[in-house]
Design an enzyme around this catalytic site. Sequence first.
Site, PDB file in Angstrom:
ATOM      1  N   GLY A  25     -10.110  99.408  75.900  1.00 15.97           N
ATOM      2  CA  GLY A  25      -9.366 100.191  74.932  1.00 15.97           C
ATOM      3  C   GLY A  25      -7.902 100.234  75.306  1.00 15.97           C
ATOM      4  CB  VAL A  30     -15.211 101.785  78.830  1.00 17.97           C
ATOM      5  CG1 VAL A  30     -16.306 102.840  78.969  1.00 17.97           C
ATOM      6  CG2 VAL A  30     -13.998 102.375  78.123  1.00 17.97           C
ATOM      7  CG  ASP A 138      -6.414 107.961  70.049  1.00 20.40           C
ATOM      8  OD1 ASP A 138      -6.027 107.653  68.899  1.00 20.40           O
ATOM      9  OD2 ASP A 138      -6.868 107.137  70.863  1.00 20.40           O
TER      10      ASP A 138
END
Length: 539
Positions: A25, A30, A138
């Site tokens: 991202g 991740v 976000d």
Amino acid sequence: MSVRLRPGDPARLGGYEVLDRLGDGGMGTVFLARSPQGRRVAVKVVRPELSHDEEFRGRFRSEVNRARQVPPFCTAEVLDADPDHDPPYLVVEYVEGPSLAQVVREQGPLGAAQLHSIAVGVATALTAIHGAGVIHRDLKPANVLVAPGGIKVIDFGIARAFEATSQHTRTNHMVGTVSYMAPERFDTTSGRPVGPAADIFAWGALVAHAATGRSPFGGDSATATAMRILTQPPDLTGLGGPLRELVSRTLEKDPAARPTARELLDALLTAATPGAAGGPAQLLGAMPTASASPAAGGDGQGQPSMSPGLATAGRVASRRRGWLTALGATAAVIAVLVPAFLFGPQLLRGQSKPDPAGSTPSGSPVTSGPPVTASTPASGKPTASPSASVDPTQGMLAGQRRFLLHVVEIDGDLSLPSHGEVKVGNGTGKDALFVLEPVGVDYMIKSTNPEIAHRPCLGVKVDSEGYKSLVGAGCRPTKATLFTIFREGRDDKGRASYSIINEEHGPVQWSPTKKEIFVEFLGDAPLDTTFSLVDRGAV
């Protein structure tokens, strides 16, 4: 979704065994990992170029501490973090399920029942997030995961550590997705912080996307989308029913015109209750406005200015802070009104893989308890409801009760004499009584001493040598007068204890050598000054 480990990927991160790569991202990579206890977790590793940025590490640590205090219902729980690791990483609950973006992309717009469930779930998450003093920054469909047991909002709060770091605040370089950014996020010249109202705008854009499959401000480019957000009304074609007017209210250009997360949730639950009078628009229309528009003296961020003419707006903001504490009751209502089957089989339809771009998220300032209620008589000044049962701690944090600001470690109390220099004494006299003025997710700390008319709020003063002291200041929300209050534990008398931190200058501390209060960042040293609020009655 598994994309397999790559050469150079870590085998371990601290005590976590890395099992797989889930995706990349804007903030990092991740990984799926296993904790020392055998639990599967998601680990977000920060981009390598930030590893040696001390400013980033400090902000990352601060934001992680805030995020860890968000109640975990409807959010992915923050489990662990190591800001000092190279590179820094964050550990969160692993949620098995696709993102809302993936669901809409693969299955098309949601039906009415599913849409309302998503709307309620995300509003519940925002109520919890804002109630813990965190702003998401976000919120978008990729950051809402649809699991069999319910939705989970991820990446809350951590974006601030990236956006606020000096090397990441260049023109045209903001954390977030343009289609879900509130108008005030494009104004980089005002100097005003982005408030919770920006998340409410993102909620409206997210629900509109889930209902129609497109952005309500969609343009041919990011620039065109931004211009539409700034200048055009939203295109809500295809969104009907009671949600349409509510979404329209959340997409107002003026942050002060949008509902709070708690008001939003109340409106949604009212619409979901059989036989309820009116709908979301009617409920919101009956609620007071938290602050004035810029033309009327507000700051345009849903935060009232503290001029005498807007004292009423400040009290309404205090009442709203009280509403944000009713999270336990909210969770129980959600469990009744939003059954899990609306999230699970209806939305998943056999899908079980997490979205690679959104598989993991990025001290509590308000304690939980019964909501603070108030009425607004013809005078315009809110008064406590006679039937309301207000916990004293909650009342102090909501700005409705006076208190002594007790320094736990030295058994002393702060005072603000008329000469304006903060002292530590025995808590006697009118110069030792304070009240909180909630401003967004922060507070101003105001003396109730009637002899101090021009500088009654605590503020940070920096002298020519860089020493930072706590002094009396004008009650205007600035970088020097806004403080965050984190729950730390309990003092020797069983009262809740807190750290008091100015984001610009550092935590408020006691100097054993100088025998005075000062303000300074400690780096990695433990915080050794905490405060308890000793109730001294209603304001």
